[in-house]
Write an enzyme that holds these catalytic residues in place. Structure first.
Site, PDB file in Angstrom:
ATOM      1  N   HIS A  59     -16.383   7.221  -0.063  1.00  0.00           N
ATOM      2  CA  HIS A  59     -15.528   6.255  -0.740  1.00  0.00           C
ATOM      3  C   HIS A  59     -16.043   6.139  -2.174  1.00  0.00           C
ATOM      4  O   HIS A  59     -17.146   5.668  -2.398  1.00  0.00           O
ATOM      5  CB  HIS A  59     -15.603   4.913  -0.006  1.00  0.00           C
ATOM      6  CG  HIS A  59     -14.890   3.784  -0.691  1.00  0.00           C
ATOM      7  ND1 HIS A  59     -14.068   2.915  -0.019  1.00  0.00           N
ATOM      8  CD2 HIS A  59     -14.872   3.386  -1.976  1.00  0.00           C
ATOM      9  CE1 HIS A  59     -13.576   2.026  -0.867  1.00  0.00           C
ATOM     10  NE2 HIS A  59     -14.061   2.292  -2.062  1.00  0.00           N
ATOM     11  N   LYS A 109     -18.736  -3.543   2.452  1.00  0.00           N
ATOM     12  CA  LYS A 109     -19.724  -2.743   1.732  1.00  0.00           C
ATOM     13  C   LYS A 109     -21.089  -3.399   1.846  1.00  0.00           C
ATOM     14  O   LYS A 109     -21.192  -4.633   1.874  1.00  0.00           O
ATOM     15  CB  LYS A 109     -19.321  -2.618   0.260  1.00  0.00           C
ATOM     16  CG  LYS A 109     -18.062  -1.775   0.091  1.00  0.00           C
ATOM     17  CD  LYS A 109     -17.488  -1.863  -1.304  1.00  0.00           C
ATOM     18  CE  LYS A 109     -16.124  -1.184  -1.317  1.00  0.00           C
ATOM     19  NZ  LYS A 109     -15.340  -1.569  -2.507  1.00  0.00           N
ATOM     20  N   ARG A 152      -8.520  -6.629  -9.354  1.00  0.00           N
ATOM     21  CA  ARG A 152      -9.437  -7.766  -9.559  1.00  0.00           C
ATOM     22  C   ARG A 152     -10.789  -7.225 -10.008  1.00  0.00           C
ATOM     23  O   ARG A 152     -11.019  -6.022  -9.970  1.00  0.00           O
ATOM     24  CB  ARG A 152      -9.628  -8.495  -8.226  1.00  0.00           C
ATOM     25  CG  ARG A 152     -10.212  -7.560  -7.156  1.00  0.00           C
ATOM     26  CD  ARG A 152     -10.715  -8.247  -5.917  1.00  0.00           C
ATOM     27  NE  ARG A 152     -11.523  -7.340  -5.096  1.00  0.00           N
ATOM     28  CZ  ARG A 152     -11.046  -6.499  -4.197  1.00  0.00           C
ATOM     29  NH1 ARG A 152      -9.746  -6.413  -3.978  1.00  0.00           N
ATOM     30  NH2 ARG A 152     -11.862  -5.700  -3.523  1.00  0.00           N
ATOM     31  N   VAL A 212     -16.961  -7.232  -6.234  1.00  0.00           N
ATOM     32  CA  VAL A 212     -18.328  -7.681  -5.935  1.00  0.00           C
ATOM     33  C   VAL A 212     -19.353  -6.769  -6.616  1.00  0.00           C
ATOM     34  O   VAL A 212     -20.299  -7.229  -7.242  1.00  0.00           O
ATOM     35  CB  VAL A 212     -18.577  -7.689  -4.406  1.00  0.00           C
ATOM     36  CG1 VAL A 212     -20.017  -8.060  -4.093  1.00  0.00           C
ATOM     37  CG2 VAL A 212     -17.612  -8.611  -3.689  1.00  0.00           C
ATOM     38  N   ARG A 245     -26.382  -5.902  -1.006  1.00  0.00           N
ATOM     39  CA  ARG A 245     -25.777  -7.219  -0.737  1.00  0.00           C
ATOM     40  C   ARG A 245     -26.631  -7.928   0.305  1.00  0.00           C
ATOM     41  O   ARG A 245     -26.815  -7.424   1.406  1.00  0.00           O
ATOM     42  CB  ARG A 245     -24.361  -7.061  -0.182  1.00  0.00           C
ATOM     43  CG  ARG A 245     -23.411  -6.397  -1.152  1.00  0.00           C
ATOM     44  CD  ARG A 245     -21.997  -6.524  -0.633  1.00  0.00           C
ATOM     45  NE  ARG A 245     -21.069  -5.767  -1.439  1.00  0.00           N
ATOM     46  CZ  ARG A 245     -19.755  -5.883  -1.359  1.00  0.00           C
ATOM     47  NH1 ARG A 245     -19.218  -6.741  -0.485  1.00  0.00           N
ATOM     48  NH2 ARG A 245     -18.958  -5.159  -2.120  1.00  0.00           N
ATOM     49  N   LYS A 297      -1.266   3.306   9.035  1.00  0.00           N
ATOM     50  CA  LYS A 297      -1.740   2.208   8.186  1.00  0.00           C
ATOM     51  C   LYS A 297      -0.622   1.205   7.922  1.00  0.00           C
ATOM     52  O   LYS A 297       0.523   1.602   7.727  1.00  0.00           O
ATOM     53  CB  LYS A 297      -2.240   2.745   6.834  1.00  0.00           C
ATOM     54  CG  LYS A 297      -3.464   3.643   6.938  1.00  0.00           C
ATOM     55  CD  LYS A 297      -3.962   4.033   5.560  1.00  0.00           C
ATOM     56  CE  LYS A 297      -5.213   4.884   5.672  1.00  0.00           C
ATOM     57  NZ  LYS A 297      -5.774   5.234   4.358  1.00  0.00           N
ATOM     58  N   LYS A 309       0.804  -1.229   0.000  1.00  0.00           N
ATOM     59  CA  LYS A 309       0.000   0.000   0.000  1.00  0.00           C
ATOM     60  C   LYS A 309       0.840   1.285   0.000  1.00  0.00           C
ATOM     61  O   LYS A 309       0.421   2.295  -0.571  1.00  0.00           O
ATOM     62  CB  LYS A 309      -0.979  -0.014   1.171  1.00  0.00           C
ATOM     63  CG  LYS A 309      -1.925  -1.220   1.169  1.00  0.00           C
ATOM     64  CD  LYS A 309      -2.704  -1.370  -0.138  1.00  0.00           C
ATOM     65  CE  LYS A 309      -3.360  -2.730  -0.273  1.00  0.00           C
ATOM     66  NZ  LYS A 309      -3.950  -2.955  -1.603  1.00  0.00           N
ATOM     67  N   ILE A 329      -8.833  11.898   7.411  1.00  0.00           N
ATOM     68  CA  ILE A 329      -9.950  12.610   6.802  1.00  0.00           C
ATOM     69  C   ILE A 329     -11.242  12.054   7.397  1.00  0.00           C
ATOM     70  O   ILE A 329     -11.518  10.859   7.274  1.00  0.00           O
ATOM     71  CB  ILE A 329      -9.909  12.477   5.268  1.00  0.00           C
ATOM     72  CG1 ILE A 329      -8.638  13.164   4.760  1.00  0.00           C
ATOM     73  CG2 ILE A 329     -11.139  13.088   4.615  1.00  0.00           C
ATOM     74  CD1 ILE A 329      -8.274  12.834   3.349  1.00  0.00           C
ATOM     75  N   GLU A 352      -6.395   3.174  -2.627  1.00  0.00           N
ATOM     76  CA  GLU A 352      -5.839   1.856  -2.934  1.00  0.00           C
ATOM     77  C   GLU A 352      -6.236   1.489  -4.349  1.00  0.00           C
ATOM     78  O   GLU A 352      -7.210   2.018  -4.868  1.00  0.00           O
ATOM     79  CB  GLU A 352      -6.457   0.787  -2.014  1.00  0.00           C
ATOM     80  CG  GLU A 352      -5.907   0.759  -0.611  1.00  0.00           C
ATOM     81  CD  GLU A 352      -6.652  -0.190   0.305  1.00  0.00           C
ATOM     82  OE1 GLU A 352      -7.204  -1.187  -0.207  1.00  0.00           O
ATOM     83  OE2 GLU A 352      -6.671   0.066   1.508  1.00  0.00           O
TER      84      GLU A 352
HETATM   85  C1  MV4 Z   1      -8.590   6.633   5.617  1.00  0.00           C
HETATM   86  C2  MV4 Z   1      -9.680   7.286   6.230  1.00  0.00           C
HETATM   87  C3  MV4 Z   1      -9.493   8.574   6.653  1.00  0.00           C
HETATM   88  N1  MV4 Z   1      -8.299   9.180   6.485  1.00  0.00           N
HETATM   89  N2  MV4 Z   1      -7.435   7.276   5.465  1.00  0.00           N
HETATM   90  C4  MV4 Z   1     -10.664   2.335   5.219  1.00  0.00           C
HETATM   91  C5  MV4 Z   1     -10.351   1.253   4.259  1.00  0.00           C
HETATM   92  C6  MV4 Z   1      -8.999   1.527   3.742  1.00  0.00           C
HETATM   93  N3  MV4 Z   1      -8.952   1.241   2.357  1.00  0.00           N
HETATM   94  C7  MV4 Z   1      -8.742   2.948   4.045  1.00  0.00           C
HETATM   95  N4  MV4 Z   1      -9.796   3.410   4.889  1.00  0.00           N
HETATM   96  C8  MV4 Z   1      -9.824   4.675   5.350  1.00  0.00           C
HETATM   97  N5  MV4 Z   1      -8.684   5.375   5.182  1.00  0.00           N
HETATM   98  C9  MV4 Z   1      -7.298   8.524   5.909  1.00  0.00           C
HETATM   99  N6  MV4 Z   1      -6.118   9.137   5.760  1.00  0.00           N
HETATM  100  C10 MV4 Z   1     -10.863   6.584   6.393  1.00  0.00           C
HETATM  101  C11 MV4 Z   1     -10.938   5.268   5.964  1.00  0.00           C
HETATM  102  C12 MV4 Z   1     -12.187   4.621   6.225  1.00  0.00           C
HETATM  103  C13 MV4 Z   1     -13.044   4.224   5.211  1.00  0.00           C
HETATM  104  C14 MV4 Z   1     -12.711   4.395   3.881  1.00  0.00           C
HETATM  105  C15 MV4 Z   1     -13.552   3.975   2.892  1.00  0.00           C
HETATM  106  C16 MV4 Z   1     -14.764   3.396   3.232  1.00  0.00           C
HETATM  107  C17 MV4 Z   1     -15.112   3.203   4.537  1.00  0.00           C
HETATM  108  C18 MV4 Z   1     -14.262   3.605   5.535  1.00  0.00           C
HETATM  109  C19 MV4 Z   1     -14.640   3.415   6.857  1.00  0.00           C
HETATM  110  C20 MV4 Z   1     -13.799   3.801   7.849  1.00  0.00           C
HETATM  111  C21 MV4 Z   1     -12.557   4.396   7.547  1.00  0.00           C
END
Ligand code: MV4
Length: 458
Positions: free
Chosen positions: A208, A237, A292, A295, A338, A158, A116, A203, A288
């Site tokens: 998303h 999700k 692939r 879903v 879902r 992370k 990542k 944030i 990210e």
């Molecule tokens: C974050 C964030 C806030 N700030 N990064 C959750 C899954 C992973 N792919 C990254 N995620 C997050 N990263 C920063 N710098 C909040 C999340 C996050 C989130 C992101 C997408 C969908 C749902 C979420 C639920 C909680 C936190």
């Protein structure tokens, strides 16, 4: 074109891939565990090979058994679906070593995007906006303190090997920093065998948004707009939409171009998704890349009139993409719910068991992707998702109305399921207005649990 494809997966996605192969005139080999003998993907494939006992580690994740099945059945290619081995660079490479075409990106792309911190560095280099933070893994505690001071609070730690919400931690102030860092490293080491972490600005309650991409072997890369995936519970999700209720044509063009630029930077081939966080002020940041099929791919299919799984197979067989990016605009709306075998009244506890009776809704604009049938047993060994209900409409309101109609028609006896929870979400005024972020479902679930407690004590 391939003569035969082995599907290294189970459940609804295995069936989805079998259907695409059938339309392309390709033979299919299903694999199954001892728990899945009576599964629809086994019945619908031309051939089926048992690859091991029920636990995934011994069957759907057992590389030697799957390769043996592919070689003995004389398959030309392997489709990994989602989950399981779909993002394992080593598996993609082993397939190619055995002369099996991998229906997906190359092992190098999977590996780069699986790290990542490296993925973020590549995107930043390519000019894709990233969340301000450490450039790469944090080297030591002195560097951590200096970086945190620069980024400010709250911030997020992370895991380099994490993803999908695993190995994440929010740090609210300086007092929590060192302790949080040490814990995060220990957790990452235990979970992934890699204790490297990176940090970035936190944030709060973002959206998303993810962009669907297709790339061919000739350097063509196009996008199919965004999916709105903010409705998640514990990083799973629950409902997805295409398009997002908040993404304008101008913003779509910006995020879409950024995603294509990012995919070009790694010479991306086949279907992929780039996830972004969208802030309240419409700034967006790379999160990210998923290497692939996902879903929630059907909502994009319904709105853009494309068969993404067929496209995956055709691309792997050497087809050239002939899409005009400028001509593709979303003129419809699709929503996916879902359906999970779980109890929304008891903290969404899994509820495996036999479906003694099921009525599947239909009608114009309704799609049901599932492997279940009357008498089917949902196994405790695997994911609780047993189907995806997709509603399509000329606009968002029509799609919501159709989904509500379909949910009220649907009847499932024998297991607990989350239909009532979906109805709660779809009837929520904030959802109807399209006003929600990644915290929405957690808050709704907490509110429903509190209401239930209150009514129980009355
Ligand atoms: C974050 C964030 C806030 N700030 N990064 C959750 C899954 C992973 N792919 C990254 N995620 C997050 N990263 C920063 N710098 C909040 C999340 C996050 C989130 C992101 C997408 C969908 C749902 C979420 C639920 C909680 C936190």
């Amino acid at each position: 074109m391939f003569g035969k494809v082995l599907i290294a997966n189970r459940g609804e996605i295995a069936l989805r891939i079998i259907r695409a192969c059938r339309e392309l005139g390709i033979g299919t080999v299903a694999i199954y565990s001892e728990a899945d003998r009576n599964s629809l993907h086994v019945k619908c494939a031309d051939e089926a090979v048992c690859v091991g006992p029920p636990p995934s580690q011994s069957s759907y994740l057992h590389i030697p058994n799957i390769i043996t099945a592919a070689v003995l059945s004389k398959a030309d290619a392997i489709h990994p679906g989602y989950g399981y081995l779909s993002e394992r660079a080593d598996f993609a490479e082993i397939c190619e070593d055995y002369g099996l075409i991998w229906i997906g990106p190359g092992a190098a792309q999977i590996e780069k995007m699986g790290d990542k911190a490296q993925a973020k560095a590549i995107m930043k280099q390519a000019g894709v906006p990233v969340i301000p933070g450490s450039d790469g893994p944090v080297a030591n505690e002195d560097q951590l303190v200096a970086l945190a001071c620069k980024i400010g609070y709250p911030l997020m730690i992370k895991a380099v090997a994490g993803g999908g919400g695993k190995g994440m931690r929010v740090i609210n102030d300086e007092d929590e920093l060192l302790k949080g860092y040490r814990l995060a490293r220990a957790e990452a080491g235990a979970a992934f065998g890699d204790d490297q972490v990176y940090i970035e600005k936190y944030i709060a309650n973002p959206r998303h948004i993810e962009i669907q991409l297709l790339g061919d072997h000739y350097g063509n890369i196009v996008h199919f707009g965004e999916r709105e995936c903010s409705l998640q519970r514990r990083h799973q999700k629950v409902i997805e939409e295409c398009p997002s209720p908040v993404v304008t044509a101008a913003l779509r063009q910006q995020i879409g171009s950024a995603a294509v630029k990012g995919a070009r930077a790694v010479n991306y081939v086949n279907a992929g998704t780039i996830e972004f966080l969208l802030d309240q002020d419409s700034s967006f940041y790379f999160l990210e890349m998923n290497t692939r099929i996902q879903v929630e791919h059907p909502v994009t299919e319904m709105v853009y009139g494309i068969d993404l799984v067929k496209a995956q197979i055709q691309i792997a067989a050497g087809a050239e993409l002939e899409y005009d990016q400028s001509k593709r605009v979303p003129t419809a709306h699709a929503i996916e719910c879902r359906l999970n075998a779980e109890d929304p009244d008891n903290d969404f506890l899994p509820s495996p068991g036999v479906i003694s009776s099921i009525h599947i809704p239909g009608g114009h604009g309704i799609r049901w992707d599932s492997h279940v049938y009357q008498g089917y047993e949902i196994s405790p060994y695997y994911d609780s998702m047993f189907g995806k209900l997709i509603a399509w409409g000329g606009d968002r309101e029509e799609a919501i109305d159709r989904m509500l109609g379909a949910l009220s028609e649907m009847e499932i006896v024998g297991i607990k399921h989350n239909i009532s929870f979906h109805q709660c979400v779809l009837n929520d005024p904030k959802f109807k207005a399209g006003e929600y972020g990644t915290s929405f479902l957690q808050r709704l679930a907490a509110r429903l649990a509190a209401d239930r407690k209150l009514s129980n004590t009355r």
